[in-house]
Motif scaffolding. Structure first.
Motif, mmCIF file in Angstrom:
data_model
loop_
_atom_site.group_PDB
_atom_site.id
_atom_site.type_symbol
_atom_site.label_atom_id
_atom_site.label_comp_id
_atom_site.label_asym_id
_atom_site.label_seq_id
_atom_site.Cartn_x
_atom_site.Cartn_y
_atom_site.Cartn_z
ATOM 1 N N GLY A 112 -8.179 9.400 -11.480
ATOM 2 C CA GLY A 112 -8.069 9.128 -12.730
ATOM 3 C C GLY A 112 -8.584 7.715 -13.271
ATOM 4 N N CYS A 113 -7.783 6.946 -12.397
ATOM 5 C CA CYS A 113 -8.401 5.386 -12.674
ATOM 6 C C CYS A 113 -9.799 5.090 -12.636
ATOM 7 C CB CYS A 113 -7.526 4.702 -11.755
ATOM 8 S SG CYS A 113 -7.218 2.896 -12.414
ATOM 9 N N ALA A 114 -10.267 5.548 -11.462
ATOM 10 C CA ALA A 114 -11.680 5.376 -11.092
ATOM 11 C C ALA A 114 -12.582 5.985 -12.394
ATOM 12 C CB ALA A 114 -12.129 6.015 -9.752
ATOM 13 N N THR A 115 -12.306 7.147 -12.743
ATOM 14 C CA THR A 115 -13.047 7.781 -13.748
ATOM 15 C C THR A 115 -12.910 6.990 -15.276
ATOM 16 O OG1 THR A 115 -12.561 10.037 -12.950
ATOM 17 C CG2 THR A 115 -12.980 9.595 -15.494
ATOM 18 N N ARG A 160 -19.646 2.862 -18.804
ATOM 19 C CA ARG A 160 -20.686 3.585 -19.429
ATOM 20 C C ARG A 160 -20.636 3.402 -20.876
ATOM 21 N NH1 ARG A 160 -19.471 7.639 -15.512
ATOM 22 N NH2 ARG A 160 -18.026 8.617 -16.843
ATOM 23 N N GLN A 161 -19.392 3.390 -21.408
ATOM 24 C CA GLN A 161 -19.210 3.088 -22.767
ATOM 25 C C GLN A 161 -19.855 1.821 -23.281
ATOM 26 O OE1 GLN A 161 -15.137 2.948 -24.039
ATOM 27 N NE2 GLN A 161 -15.682 2.062 -26.019
ATOM 28 N N HIS A 162 -19.909 0.756 -22.414
ATOM 29 C CA HIS A 162 -20.408 -0.391 -23.057
ATOM 30 C C HIS A 162 -21.711 -0.402 -22.628
ATOM 31 C CE1 HIS A 162 -16.937 -2.364 -24.937
ATOM 32 N NE2 HIS A 162 -16.276 -1.532 -23.999
ATOM 33 N N ARG A 163 -22.545 0.347 -21.662
ATOM 34 C CA ARG A 163 -23.670 0.256 -21.021
ATOM 35 C C ARG A 163 -24.109 -0.896 -20.278
ATOM 36 N NH1 ARG A 163 -27.358 1.988 -26.415
ATOM 37 N NH2 ARG A 163 -26.405 3.991 -27.003
ATOM 38 N N VAL A 164 -22.905 -1.103 -19.315
ATOM 39 C CA VAL A 164 -23.157 -1.940 -18.424
ATOM 40 C C VAL A 164 -23.140 -1.644 -16.984
ATOM 41 C CG1 VAL A 164 -21.683 -3.961 -17.343
ATOM 42 C CG2 VAL A 164 -21.340 -3.555 -19.807
ATOM 43 N N GLY A 165 -24.053 -2.124 -16.411
ATOM 44 C CA GLY A 165 -24.365 -1.408 -14.906
ATOM 45 C C GLY A 165 -23.864 -2.265 -13.913
ATOM 46 N N VAL A 166 -23.574 -2.003 -12.795
ATOM 47 C CA VAL A 166 -22.680 -2.482 -11.787
ATOM 48 C C VAL A 166 -23.922 -3.120 -11.007
ATOM 49 C CG1 VAL A 166 -21.001 -2.098 -9.882
ATOM 50 C CG2 VAL A 166 -20.806 -0.937 -11.917
ATOM 51 N N GLN A 170 -2.143 -1.396 -2.024
ATOM 52 C CA GLN A 170 -3.427 -2.047 -2.031
ATOM 53 C C GLN A 170 -4.510 -1.195 -1.671
ATOM 54 O OE1 GLN A 170 -1.567 -6.653 -1.009
ATOM 55 N NE2 GLN A 170 -2.983 -5.735 0.159
ATOM 56 N N ASP A 171 -4.214 -0.322 -0.637
ATOM 57 C CA ASP A 171 -5.064 0.642 -0.084
ATOM 58 C C ASP A 171 -5.341 1.600 -1.150
ATOM 59 O OD1 ASP A 171 -5.163 -0.640 2.423
ATOM 60 O OD2 ASP A 171 -3.771 1.050 3.193
ATOM 61 N N THR A 172 -4.620 1.988 -2.115
ATOM 62 C CA THR A 172 -4.936 2.898 -3.033
ATOM 63 C C THR A 172 -6.035 2.068 -4.092
ATOM 64 O OG1 THR A 172 -3.030 4.027 -3.139
ATOM 65 C CG2 THR A 172 -4.136 4.174 -5.130
ATOM 66 N N THR A 173 -5.468 1.053 -4.280
ATOM 67 C CA THR A 173 -6.321 0.077 -5.324
ATOM 68 C C THR A 173 -7.904 0.067 -4.788
ATOM 69 O OG1 THR A 173 -4.596 -1.066 -6.221
ATOM 70 C CG2 THR A 173 -6.711 -2.115 -6.553
ATOM 71 N N ARG A 174 -7.796 -0.374 -3.384
ATOM 72 C CA ARG A 174 -9.304 -0.665 -2.791
ATOM 73 C C ARG A 174 -9.990 0.737 -2.666
ATOM 74 N NH1 ARG A 174 -6.999 -2.022 1.394
ATOM 75 N NH2 ARG A 174 -7.334 -4.506 1.259
ATOM 76 N N ARG A 175 -9.231 1.736 -2.787
ATOM 77 C CA ARG A 175 -10.226 3.019 -2.679
ATOM 78 C C ARG A 175 -10.827 3.342 -4.175
ATOM 79 N NH1 ARG A 175 -6.150 4.924 0.821
ATOM 80 N NH2 ARG A 175 -4.754 5.634 -1.024
ATOM 81 N N VAL A 176 -9.991 3.197 -5.007
ATOM 82 C CA VAL A 176 -10.331 3.038 -6.504
ATOM 83 C C VAL A 176 -11.752 2.181 -6.720
ATOM 84 C CG1 VAL A 176 -10.018 2.507 -8.860
ATOM 85 C CG2 VAL A 176 -8.151 3.817 -7.638
ATOM 86 N N LEU A 177 -11.349 0.756 -6.426
ATOM 87 C CA LEU A 177 -12.617 -0.143 -6.731
ATOM 88 C C LEU A 177 -13.805 -0.034 -5.744
ATOM 89 C CD1 LEU A 177 -10.380 -3.315 -6.978
ATOM 90 C CD2 LEU A 177 -10.996 -1.868 -8.787
ATOM 91 N N ASP A 178 -13.478 0.793 -4.670
ATOM 92 C CA ASP A 178 -14.806 1.206 -3.763
ATOM 93 C C ASP A 178 -15.459 2.386 -4.248
ATOM 94 O OD1 ASP A 178 -16.301 0.779 -1.029
ATOM 95 O OD2 ASP A 178 -15.599 2.945 -1.136
ATOM 96 N N ALA A 179 -15.082 3.187 -5.147
ATOM 97 C CA ALA A 179 -15.596 4.404 -5.506
ATOM 98 C C ALA A 179 -16.483 3.861 -6.823
ATOM 99 C CB ALA A 179 -14.425 5.235 -6.291
ATOM 100 N N VAL A 180 -15.768 2.646 -7.570
ATOM 101 C CA VAL A 180 -16.336 2.290 -8.832
ATOM 102 C C VAL A 180 -17.612 1.214 -8.590
ATOM 103 C CG1 VAL A 180 -16.015 1.419 -11.210
ATOM 104 C CG2 VAL A 180 -14.501 2.835 -10.149
ATOM 105 N N PHE A 181 -17.230 0.293 -7.718
ATOM 106 C CA PHE A 181 -18.162 -0.816 -7.611
ATOM 107 C C PHE A 181 -18.751 -0.786 -6.379
ATOM 108 C CE2 PHE A 181 -14.354 -2.132 -10.547
ATOM 109 C CZ PHE A 181 -15.530 -2.167 -11.669
ATOM 110 N N ALA A 182 -18.254 -0.210 -5.259
ATOM 111 C CA ALA A 182 -19.100 -0.362 -4.039
ATOM 112 C C ALA A 182 -19.196 -1.741 -3.665
ATOM 113 C CB ALA A 182 -20.229 0.582 -3.976
ATOM 114 N N PRO A 183 -18.166 -2.481 -3.454
ATOM 115 C CA PRO A 183 -18.321 -3.944 -3.422
ATOM 116 C C PRO A 183 -18.793 -4.331 -1.733
ATOM 117 C CG PRO A 183 -15.953 -3.171 -3.289
ATOM 118 C CD PRO A 183 -16.713 -2.158 -3.542
ATOM 119 N N ALA A 184 -19.322 -5.458 -1.736
ATOM 120 C CA ALA A 184 -19.430 -5.885 -0.403
ATOM 121 C C ALA A 184 -18.411 -6.355 -0.011
ATOM 122 C CB ALA A 184 -20.573 -6.941 -0.684
ATOM 123 N N ARG A 185 -17.560 -7.006 -0.802
ATOM 124 C CA ARG A 185 -16.252 -7.633 -0.341
ATOM 125 C C ARG A 185 -15.356 -7.414 -1.611
ATOM 126 N NH1 ARG A 185 -15.958 -14.157 1.558
ATOM 127 N NH2 ARG A 185 -13.952 -13.818 2.639
#
Length: 274
Positions: free
Chosen positions: A79-82, A89-95, A114-129
Motif C-alpha cells: 500500500g505504501c508503494a502504491t 503520477r498525480q504530479h506528473r513527475v517521472g522517476v 529497514q528491509d521493509t522500507t528498502r523493498r518499498v523504495l526499490d519497487a517505486v524507484f529502482a535505485p542504483a543505491r
C-alpha cells in the motif's frame, strides 16, 4: 508507550545495493539523480532533485483502520508503494533511471524495518543505491541547526524522538510512541510535553547523561516536526524543561530537506557512480 535509548551515532547508512531491476553498473562517469524520501506516520514525502516536495496525507479514517505506516514503521509495504507511485503520477513527475535515494529512518529502527522500507523504495524507484539517515539528524541538517553539540526534538504525528547531535552525528537519543495525532485520541498537550521533557532529562541529567548535553539544553532545544507548529506545546515544554525552545524554520519538512541535501551530496561523491 515504550521509551528506549538509541544506539551510538551512525554515518549515512550505505547498506543499499544495486537494484535487481537495474542490471549492471554504468560506467564510473554516471552520476545518479538524488531523491529524498520521508515515510512518516502522518504523511509520505518525496523530493526529487531540486523539485518542490511532494506530499500525501495518510491520516484519514481509512488509514487509521488500515495504516500504511504506524509509529514510524511501514505496516503495509504494498500500500505504501502504491501511494508513492500515485503521488508521482498525480504530479506528473517521472522517476529518473537508477537514482540515488536517501530515506529517513526513525531512531531504533530494526533491520527488519529497514528491509521493509528498502523493498518499498526499490519497487517505486529502482535505485542504483539506497542510503538511510536518522530522521532527527536529517531534520537538524534541514533546519540548519549548525555545528557543535545540539539537542534536537522531532515531534511527529505518532512518534517523538529526541537526540544529542555532535557535528551533525547522533550521539545518543530516545524515542516514545506518542505524537500530535494522539492529541485527538485522548492525550493532552501536557502529557506530550511531559513525556518529551522526560526524554530530555534522561539525556541531560540521567544516569547515562551525555557529556555537554546539559550545556546544549541551556542554549535551547531545537524543535522540529508537526509539534513545532503548536505554540501551546512549545510553551509547556519550555516551562517544563526550564530551557528555551527554538522552532525550526519549515519544521514539518525539515527532515525531508535534510535528506535531500544528504542525497545531493552523496550523488556528487565520486563513489556514487561506482
Amino acid at each position: 508507550m515504550p521509551v528506549a535509548q538509541a544506539p551510538a551515532g551512525r554515518p549515512l547508512d550505505t547498506a543499499g545495493t544495486v537494484s535487481a531491476r537495474t542490471g549492471v553498473h554504468d560506467p564510473a562517469t554516471f552520476r545518479p539523480s538524488p531523491i529524498a524520501v520521508d515515510l512518516g506516520s502522518g504523511q509520505l514525502r518525496i523530493r526529487l532533485g531540486g523539485h518542490e516536495p511532494l506530499t500525501t496525507v495518510i491520516t484519514d479514517r481509512s488509514a487509521r483502520r488500515h495504516p500504511l505506516v504506524r509509529r514510524g514503521r511501514v505496516i503495509d509495504g504494498r500500500g505504501c508503494a502504491t501511494a508513492l507511485s500515485q503521488l508521482l503520477r498525480q504530479h506528473r513527475v517521472g522517476v529518473p533511471a537508477r537514482p540515488l535515494v536517501v530515506a529517513c529512518r526513525p531512531l531504533l529502527s530494526t533491520t527488519a524495518d529497514q528491509d521493509t522500507t528498502r523493498r518499498v523504495l526499490d519497487a517505486v524507484f529502482a535505485p542504483a543505491r539506497l542510503l538511510f539517515i536518522d530522521t532527527v539528524r536529517a531534520a537538524a541538517i534541514g533546519a540548519g541547526a549548525g555545528a557543535g553539540t545540539l539537542l534536537v526534538a522531532d515531534v511527529g504525528a505518532q512518534l517523538t524522538e529526541v537526540a544529542v547531535l555532535r557535528d551533525s552525528q547522533v550521539v545518543a537519543g530516545r524515542r516514545a510512541n506518542l505524537g500530535t495525532c494522539d492529541l485527538t485520541d485522548g492525550a493532552t498537550v501536557d502529557v506530550l510535553a511531559d513525556r518529551l521533557a522526560r526524554l530530555v532529562r534522561d539525556l541531560t541529567h540521567g544516569p547515562q547523561a551525555v557529556p555537554a548535553a546539559a550545556a546544549a539544553l541551556a542554549r535551547g532545544l531545537v524543535l522540529v516536526g508537526d509539534g513545532a507548529t503548536r505554540p501551546d506545546l512549545r510553551d509547556r515544554l519550555a516551562a517544563t524543561t526550564g530551557a528555551p525552545v527554538h522552532r525550526a524554520a519549515g519544521p514539518r519538512t525539515a527532515a525531508l530537506t535534510g535528506a535531500s541535501l544528504a542525497a545531493a551530496a552523496a550523488a556528487r561523491h565520486p563513489a556514487a557512480g561506482d
